[in-house]
Structure formats: structure tokens, C-alpha cells
Motif scaffolding. Structure first.
Motif, PDB file in Angstrom:
ATOM      1  N   GLY A   1     -15.468   9.943  30.982  1.00  0.00           N
ATOM      2  CA  GLY A   1     -14.658  10.677  30.023  1.00  0.00           C
ATOM      3  C   GLY A   1     -14.262  12.058  30.477  1.00  0.00           C
ATOM      4  O   GLY A   1     -14.265  13.004  29.681  1.00  0.00           O
ATOM      5  N   ARG A   2     -13.940  12.215  31.757  1.00  0.00           N
ATOM      6  CA  ARG A   2     -13.533  13.533  32.264  1.00  0.00           C
ATOM      7  C   ARG A   2     -12.393  13.364  33.258  1.00  0.00           C
ATOM      8  O   ARG A   2     -12.279  12.348  33.935  1.00  0.00           O
ATOM      9  CB  ARG A   2     -14.699  14.265  32.933  1.00  0.00           C
ATOM     10  N   ASP A   3     -11.552  14.373  33.300  1.00  0.00           N
ATOM     11  CA  ASP A   3     -10.420  14.343  34.214  1.00  0.00           C
ATOM     12  C   ASP A   3     -10.889  14.651  35.636  1.00  0.00           C
ATOM     13  O   ASP A   3     -11.676  15.582  35.848  1.00  0.00           O
ATOM     14  CB  ASP A   3      -9.371  15.369  33.783  1.00  0.00           C
ATOM     15  N   ILE A   4     -10.433  13.846  36.605  1.00  0.00           N
ATOM     16  CA  ILE A   4     -10.744  14.095  38.017  1.00  0.00           C
ATOM     17  C   ILE A   4      -9.414  14.101  38.767  1.00  0.00           C
ATOM     18  O   ILE A   4      -8.920  13.038  39.169  1.00  0.00           O
ATOM     19  CB  ILE A   4     -11.687  13.028  38.597  1.00  0.00           C
ATOM     20  N   PRO A   5      -8.796  15.259  38.931  1.00  0.00           N
ATOM     21  CA  PRO A   5      -7.495  15.315  39.605  1.00  0.00           C
ATOM     22  C   PRO A   5      -7.601  14.867  41.062  1.00  0.00           C
ATOM     23  O   PRO A   5      -8.624  15.068  41.722  1.00  0.00           O
ATOM     24  CB  PRO A   5      -7.105  16.790  39.510  1.00  0.00           C
ATOM     25  N   VAL A   6      -6.535  14.275  41.554  1.00  0.00           N
ATOM     26  CA  VAL A   6      -6.445  13.834  42.950  1.00  0.00           C
ATOM     27  C   VAL A   6      -5.259  14.532  43.606  1.00  0.00           C
ATOM     28  O   VAL A   6      -4.176  14.619  43.024  1.00  0.00           O
ATOM     29  CB  VAL A   6      -6.257  12.302  43.041  1.00  0.00           C
ATOM     30  N   ARG A   7      -5.467  15.035  44.823  1.00  0.00           N
ATOM     31  CA  ARG A   7      -4.390  15.623  45.594  1.00  0.00           C
ATOM     32  C   ARG A   7      -4.400  15.053  47.009  1.00  0.00           C
ATOM     33  O   ARG A   7      -5.466  14.827  47.586  1.00  0.00           O
ATOM     34  CB  ARG A   7      -4.523  17.159  45.647  1.00  0.00           C
ATOM     35  N   VAL A   8      -3.213  14.830  47.535  1.00  0.00           N
ATOM     36  CA  VAL A   8      -3.034  14.234  48.861  1.00  0.00           C
ATOM     37  C   VAL A   8      -2.601  15.305  49.849  1.00  0.00           C
ATOM     38  O   VAL A   8      -1.671  16.070  49.572  1.00  0.00           O
ATOM     39  CB  VAL A   8      -1.991  13.098  48.804  1.00  0.00           C
ATOM     40  N   LEU A   9      -3.290  15.372  50.986  1.00  0.00           N
ATOM     41  CA  LEU A   9      -3.004  16.364  52.024  1.00  0.00           C
ATOM     42  C   LEU A   9      -2.537  15.670  53.301  1.00  0.00           C
ATOM     43  O   LEU A   9      -3.338  14.999  53.967  1.00  0.00           O
ATOM     44  CB  LEU A   9      -4.258  17.188  52.323  1.00  0.00           C
ATOM     45  N   PRO A  10      -1.268  15.777  53.682  1.00  0.00           N
ATOM     46  CA  PRO A  10      -0.821  15.218  54.977  1.00  0.00           C
ATOM     47  C   PRO A  10      -1.495  15.953  56.133  1.00  0.00           C
ATOM     48  O   PRO A  10      -1.489  17.189  56.190  1.00  0.00           O
ATOM     49  CB  PRO A  10       0.690  15.467  54.961  1.00  0.00           C
ATOM     50  N   THR A  11      -2.098  15.206  57.051  1.00  0.00           N
ATOM     51  CA  THR A  11      -2.776  15.797  58.200  1.00  0.00           C
ATOM     52  C   THR A  11      -2.267  15.185  59.498  1.00  0.00           C
ATOM     53  O   THR A  11      -1.569  14.169  59.486  1.00  0.00           O
ATOM     54  CB  THR A  11      -4.300  15.575  58.112  1.00  0.00           C
TER      55      THR A  11
END
Length: 414
Positions: free
Chosen positions: A171-181
């Protein structure tokens, strides 16, 4: 305390390198950072030159033979402590833990040190077992490095599915971010992958990318983060920007209970538009992330990117075949910045108009359509443009940045 999990099932994507250098850059920004190694290979402590196969690690904590505070290696870098990992950590996957507690072990052991650190950066193992689930469940932000290859793209959906499952379970928000490497946008294939990443993960792609460079391997060999090995290198600047972006996101998260827009300035994607031909196809590749919110937010984001595109195009004005090109440079407040390139015989600022406002340095040149090489001279030191991934090697063993100016077609602006 904010927890950042750096995760990808695939090895060789720059995951550990990103964890090490993100932690180091946060530490240099006077943040208290704990770099927690969950990969049994132990490369985080190796990357800081403090690896010891006999060290105690989280397996000892999980089995009750040690407490987390006792296994921390203090002050391995400015502002950075490290929890090491050894091959013993592999055994943690088989711990007899109740099903409803299996992914909450790490969060429980982090509780006593919450007031001790501003950030915990977790280097996850390249697998979706107990260790990775614990890192994702404890995370306030999941950072996924993606290399520019088909293999790099494969399996990311599974990562999203796991995060979605954990969101619902706890029941919690877990943001995801994508990093091009490992970005080498001099190649057409890399540009194609960048475009695909932008289209596929549009809401979540960071306005930062990390280019491919041997400097990262050289730094690792010396047991140093790149910001200590070569602080003026392009990749050091890029990891510094990743730290800024991460801090901004998590501060916004604390204020709004969600990941918000970048705090100030134009996204790095805008700089890429300005440097790499305002009319080319790269405009939508590295879009600024937006708060998830359905079709309305998507329309707002696309509208923003269209406006950026149009503003970039409007900076070109035809004058007898010459075009006015404006290059913007950020993070150079109080420093002497000059521009030199093949368009002015490599004479710093010859034929260049400079404007400075709000910490942004603008360099204005009149150029014919074509391809040019250039470098910045910052406080007397020559360097490539850190915001422009388009580069070619030069005779001195470094890199020149590449500027492409295409002939502008007639365009009507409202």
C-alpha cells in the motif's frame, strides 16, 4: 532517510557503477549516504578500494549474528559509508523466513539507522530473488539503468511487474525511473535504442543519461568513484546531475507524496535539442519525467515537449544562409566559460556573443548549415560539453563535442 534501489536483472548495464557514483556525488553534496551492497560479488566495496572477502555482510544481520550498525564501513568516501557484500550473501536466498515477512527484512533492519543518513543507495543483485525483493520493498525510488542494446531492454517489464505487486501488497507508492547508460550516440543503433526507450518508458525516463567512456573503468581500477578520479570529465558531470535530479525528485516526493516535476530550469533533454540540431528526430527521446496521471498528464507532457521543440527551432533565424544558433550551458555559475570550435578556428569566444542570466550561460554564433566540432574552455581548462552526448575523439586523446546545424525549412509559428 530516503532509500534508492538501483536494480536491473541484467548484468553489465552499469548498475553497480551507477550505485557507486550516485552515492559519491550525493556525499559530495554534503548528504549523509549509506551505500548498501546486496550483490554477492561485492563490487561496491571493491569500487571504493575496501573489499575484504572475510568481512561480515547482511547475511550475518539476517541470521542475527550481527547488527547492521556493526558491519558498516565508515567514511570510505566523503559523506559515504558502505555495507559490504561477500559471496556468503548468496546463502540469504535460502533463509527460512515466513512468507509474509520475506520482502520486509531489509526495511526492518534499516529502521534503527533512519536518523543517521539522508540517503541509502542499494546496489541490487542481477536477479529477482529475496535480496532484490527486499531492496525494492524498502525503496522510495527504484532506479533502472538500461544499456543501449536489445538485451538491456529485455526483462524490464518483469521489474515493473514486481514493483507493481509490491505497491499493492504494501500500500505504498514506489516510483520507478529509467536511466540510459553506456550511451554512445555517435552510432545510429544507439540513437535508435534511445528513441525506443523514450517511447516505451516515456513517463519514467530521466532527463539524464550516462555516456560510454573508459574513464569509468579507469576510476574503478583505482578504487575511486569517477568524481574523485576525474571530476571534470563528462561522465562525472552526468552523475552529478543524476544526484541533483534524484534529490529533487525525492524532495518533491516528501512534499507532495508523489514524484513531481523537476524543480528548476529546463531538462537536460532541452539542452540536447539545442545542441544536436533543433529539427532532428531526437527531440522526444529523453523526455522529462512527469507525475503519473493518465491521458491528461500525457497530453501536458507532449505539449511541453512540443513547446521545447518549437522554442529550439525559433532560435534559428536565416540571415543570408547563416543561422543563429544558441547553445545553453548550465551549472557554470561564477565560472569563466568560453566556446571554441571548428567554426572560429578554435579561438575561444572569437565571433561568439555571450549572455548570462540566472546561472545559465548562452553562447550565440552565426553558422551555415553543416557539422561542427567544439569544446568549452572553463576557467582556462578545455573540456567537452557535458550536456551533449554527440562526441568524436580528438588527437589529444580526449573528445570534441559535435554540433549539427541543418538547413531550416520554412515553418509557420502561431
Amino acid at each position: 532517510m530516503k532509500v534508492i534501489a538501483v536494480a536491473n536483472q541484467k548484468g553489465g548495464c552499469g548498475k553497480t557503477t551507477t550505485a557507486i557514483n550516485l552515492a559519491a556525488c550525493l556525499g559530495k553534496k554534503e548528504q549523509r549516504v549509506l551505500l548498501l551492497d546486496l550483490d554477492p560479488q561485492g563490487h561496491c566495496s571493491l569500487g571504493f578500494g575496501v573489499f575484504n572477502e572475510d568481512a561480515r555482510d547482511l547475511y550475518d544481520v539476517f541470521t542475527g549474528e550481527a547488527v547492521l550498525e556493526d558491519i558498516i564501513l565508515p567514511d570510505v568516501f566523503t559523506g559515504v559509508d558502505v555495507v559490504p557484500a561477500t559471496k556468503t550473501l548468496q546463502a540469504a536466498e535460502n533463509l527460512p523466513v515466513r512468507r509474509d515477512e520475506r520482502d520486509r527484512l531489509l526495511a526492518k533492519y534499516l529502521m534503527p539507522i533512519r536518523d543517521r543518513y539522508d540517503y541509502v543507495v542499494i546496489d541490487c543483485p542481477p536477479s529477482m530473488g529475496l535480496l532484490c525483493f527486499n531492496a525494492l520493498a524498502a525503496a522510495d525510488l527504484v532506479l533502472i539503468p538500461i544499456e543501449m542494446s536489445l538485451f538491456g531492454m529485455h526483462g524490464i517489464d518483469r521489474m515493473y511487474d514486481v514493483v507493481r505487486e509490491l505497491r499493492e501488497r504494501h500500500g505504498r507508492d514506489i516510483p520507478v525511473r529509467v536511466l540510459p547508460t553506456l550511451v554512445d550516440s555517435r552510432t545510429r543503433l544507439c540513437r535508435q535504442f534511445l528513441r525506443e526507450i523514450g517511447e516505451r518508458f516515456a513517463d519514467d525516463v530521466l532527463p539524464v543519461m550516462v555516456q560510454f567512456t573508459v574513464r569509468l573503468k579507469e576510476a574503478a581500477r583505482q578504487g575511486l568513484p569517477v568524481i574523485a578520479f576525474d571530476p571534470t570529465s563528462t561522465v562525472a558531470v552526468q552523475y552529478g546531475r543524476l544526484a541533483n535530479e534524484t534529490m529533487s525528485m525525492l524532495q518533491d516526493d516528501a512534499a507532495t507524496d508523489g514524484v513531481g516535476e523537476p524543480a528548476t530550469g529546463l531538462p537536460e533533454a532541452t539542452a540536447a535539442v539545442q545542441h544536436n540540431n533543433p529539427a532532428n528526430e531526437a527531440v522526444p527521446v529523453l523526455q522529462s519525467h512527469a507525475t503519473p496521471g493518465g491521458m491528461e498528464e500525457s497530453r501536458k507532457r507532449l505539449g511541453t515537449m512540443k513547446r521545447v521543440f518549437e522554442e529550439a527551432r525559433s532560435r534559428l533565424s536565416r540571415q543570408g544562409g547563416l543561422q543563429k544558433v544558441v547553445l545553453r550551458f548550465y551549472d557554470f555559475t561564477g565560472r569563466d566559460v568560453k566556446l571554441a570550435g571548428s567554426f572560429n578556428d578554435w579561438r575561444p569566444d572569437q565571433g561568439v556573443v555571450t549572455r548570462t542570466a540566472n546561472g545559465i550561460v548562452e553562447k550565440i554564433v552565426m553558422l551555415m548549415p553543416g557539422t561542427y566540432q567544439y569544446r568549452l574552455v572553463v576557467d582556462g581548462l578545455w573540456q567537452e560539453d557535458p550536456s551533449n552526448p554527440e562526441q568524436v575523439s580528438n588527437y589529444s586523446g580526449g573528445y570534441n563535442s559535435v554540433l549539427q546545424v541543418e538547413e531550416e525549412h520554412a515553418t509557420e509559428h502561431a
